[in-house]
Design a protein around this motif. Structure first.
Motif, PDB file in Angstrom:
ATOM      1  N   GLU A  26      34.654  60.579  25.182  1.00  0.00           N
ATOM      2  CA  GLU A  26      35.918  59.898  24.928  1.00  0.00           C
ATOM      3  C   GLU A  26      36.022  58.706  25.865  1.00  0.00           C
ATOM      4  OE1 GLU A  26      39.521  62.177  24.470  1.00  0.00           O
ATOM      5  OE2 GLU A  26      38.284  63.997  24.383  1.00  0.00           O
ATOM      6  N   ARG A  27      36.625  57.651  25.355  1.00  0.00           N
ATOM      7  CA  ARG A  27      36.689  56.406  26.117  1.00  0.00           C
ATOM      8  C   ARG A  27      38.119  55.913  26.220  1.00  0.00           C
ATOM      9  NH1 ARG A  27      31.929  54.018  22.543  1.00  0.00           N
ATOM     10  NH2 ARG A  27      30.246  55.234  23.436  1.00  0.00           N
ATOM     11  N   GLN A  28      38.326  55.056  27.207  1.00  0.00           N
ATOM     12  CA  GLN A  28      39.601  54.363  27.341  1.00  0.00           C
ATOM     13  C   GLN A  28      39.329  52.914  27.710  1.00  0.00           C
ATOM     14  OE1 GLN A  28      41.969  55.820  30.600  1.00  0.00           O
ATOM     15  NE2 GLN A  28      40.162  56.485  31.717  1.00  0.00           N
ATOM     16  N   VAL A  29      40.183  52.044  27.265  1.00  0.00           N
ATOM     17  CA  VAL A  29      40.026  50.611  27.518  1.00  0.00           C
ATOM     18  C   VAL A  29      41.059  50.207  28.563  1.00  0.00           C
ATOM     19  CG1 VAL A  29      40.134  48.313  26.506  1.00  0.00           C
ATOM     20  CG2 VAL A  29      39.180  50.206  25.199  1.00  0.00           C
ATOM     21  N   LEU A  30      40.606  49.469  29.568  1.00  0.00           N
ATOM     22  CA  LEU A  30      41.473  49.037  30.657  1.00  0.00           C
ATOM     23  C   LEU A  30      41.438  47.517  30.739  1.00  0.00           C
ATOM     24  CD1 LEU A  30      43.182  50.233  32.958  1.00  0.00           C
ATOM     25  CD2 LEU A  30      41.143  50.205  34.366  1.00  0.00           C
ATOM     26  N   GLY A  31      42.603  46.892  30.758  1.00  0.00           N
ATOM     27  CA  GLY A  31      42.700  45.441  30.809  1.00  0.00           C
ATOM     28  C   GLY A  31      42.794  44.924  32.232  1.00  0.00           C
ATOM     29  N   PHE A  32      42.245  43.738  32.451  1.00  0.00           N
ATOM     30  CA  PHE A  32      42.273  43.086  33.757  1.00  0.00           C
ATOM     31  C   PHE A  32      42.698  41.637  33.591  1.00  0.00           C
ATOM     32  CE2 PHE A  32      39.359  46.587  34.370  1.00  0.00           C
ATOM     33  CZ  PHE A  32      39.679  47.044  35.636  1.00  0.00           C
ATOM     34  N   SER A  66      45.859  45.026  34.460  1.00  0.00           N
ATOM     35  CA  SER A  66      46.990  44.497  33.706  1.00  0.00           C
ATOM     36  C   SER A  66      48.178  45.450  33.714  1.00  0.00           C
ATOM     37  CB  SER A  66      46.581  44.246  32.253  1.00  0.00           C
ATOM     38  OG  SER A  66      45.548  43.308  32.199  1.00  0.00           O
ATOM     39  N   ASP A  67      47.908  46.754  33.895  1.00  0.00           N
ATOM     40  CA  ASP A  67      49.003  47.726  33.853  1.00  0.00           C
ATOM     41  C   ASP A  67      49.774  47.804  35.167  1.00  0.00           C
ATOM     42  OD1 ASP A  67      47.133  49.025  35.425  1.00  0.00           O
ATOM     43  OD2 ASP A  67      46.890  50.741  34.102  1.00  0.00           O
ATOM     44  N   GLY A  68      49.405  47.008  36.161  1.00  0.00           N
ATOM     45  CA  GLY A  68      50.149  46.919  37.408  1.00  0.00           C
ATOM     46  C   GLY A  68      49.766  47.929  38.472  1.00  0.00           C
ATOM     47  N   VAL A  69      48.797  48.790  38.209  1.00  0.00           N
ATOM     48  CA  VAL A  69      48.371  49.759  39.216  1.00  0.00           C
ATOM     49  C   VAL A  69      47.632  49.020  40.326  1.00  0.00           C
ATOM     50  CG1 VAL A  69      46.929  51.780  39.658  1.00  0.00           C
ATOM     51  CG2 VAL A  69      48.228  51.615  37.526  1.00  0.00           C
ATOM     52  N   VAL A  70      48.047  49.277  41.574  1.00  0.00           N
ATOM     53  CA  VAL A  70      47.470  48.592  42.727  1.00  0.00           C
ATOM     54  C   VAL A  70      46.796  49.635  43.613  1.00  0.00           C
ATOM     55  CG1 VAL A  70      47.945  47.060  44.670  1.00  0.00           C
ATOM     56  CG2 VAL A  70      49.360  46.945  42.626  1.00  0.00           C
ATOM     57  N   GLY A  71      45.653  49.291  44.168  1.00  0.00           N
ATOM     58  CA  GLY A  71      44.934  50.200  45.041  1.00  0.00           C
ATOM     59  C   GLY A  71      45.556  50.255  46.429  1.00  0.00           C
TER      60      GLY A  71
END
Length: 113
Positions: A26-32, A66-71
């Motif tokens: 299963e895969r997921q796409v993550l935007g940057f 793009s989803d705003g998650v910050v490390g």
């Protein structure tokens, strides 16, 4: 020999097996988004640890999610200077003694000229 040759196929370039019976992960796409306004997407497995930044494919700058998650901020140690390393090995009184010795040697060598 000529009957068994596969014409027009490079070695290791393609497989002739079909995809029946193969279960893909299963895969997921993550935007940057990069600072220059470029947007791109990267595909990851569902169970993968997702990065908070990725190198932009167009300009090479560091892009953020793009989803705003910050490390988490990494703790940055201050750079050790020559003086810091010297202080680890010597005390101030020792350094003053060494300085006086070197200063007297320098003064003696200047007198000889």
């Amino acid at each position: 020999m000529a009957d068994h040759a596969l014409r027009g196929v490079g070695l290791g370039s393609k497989t002739f097996e079909d995809e029946q019976g193969i279960e893909f992960a299963e895969r997921q796409v993550l935007g940057f988004d990069c600072p220059n306004g470029h947007h791109f997407e990267v595909t990851f497995a569902i169970e993968a640890d997702l990065p908070t930044s990725w190198e932009c494919k167009k300009c090479g700058k560091e892009a953020v999610r793009s989803d705003g998650v910050v490390g988490e901020e990494k703790e940055v140690k201050p750079q050790r200077t020559h003086w810091d390393m010297l202080r680890e090995r010597r005390s101030i009184p020792e350094l003053e003694d060494i300085f006086q010795e070197q200063l007297s040697k320098k003064r003696e060598s200047d007198v000889e000229y």
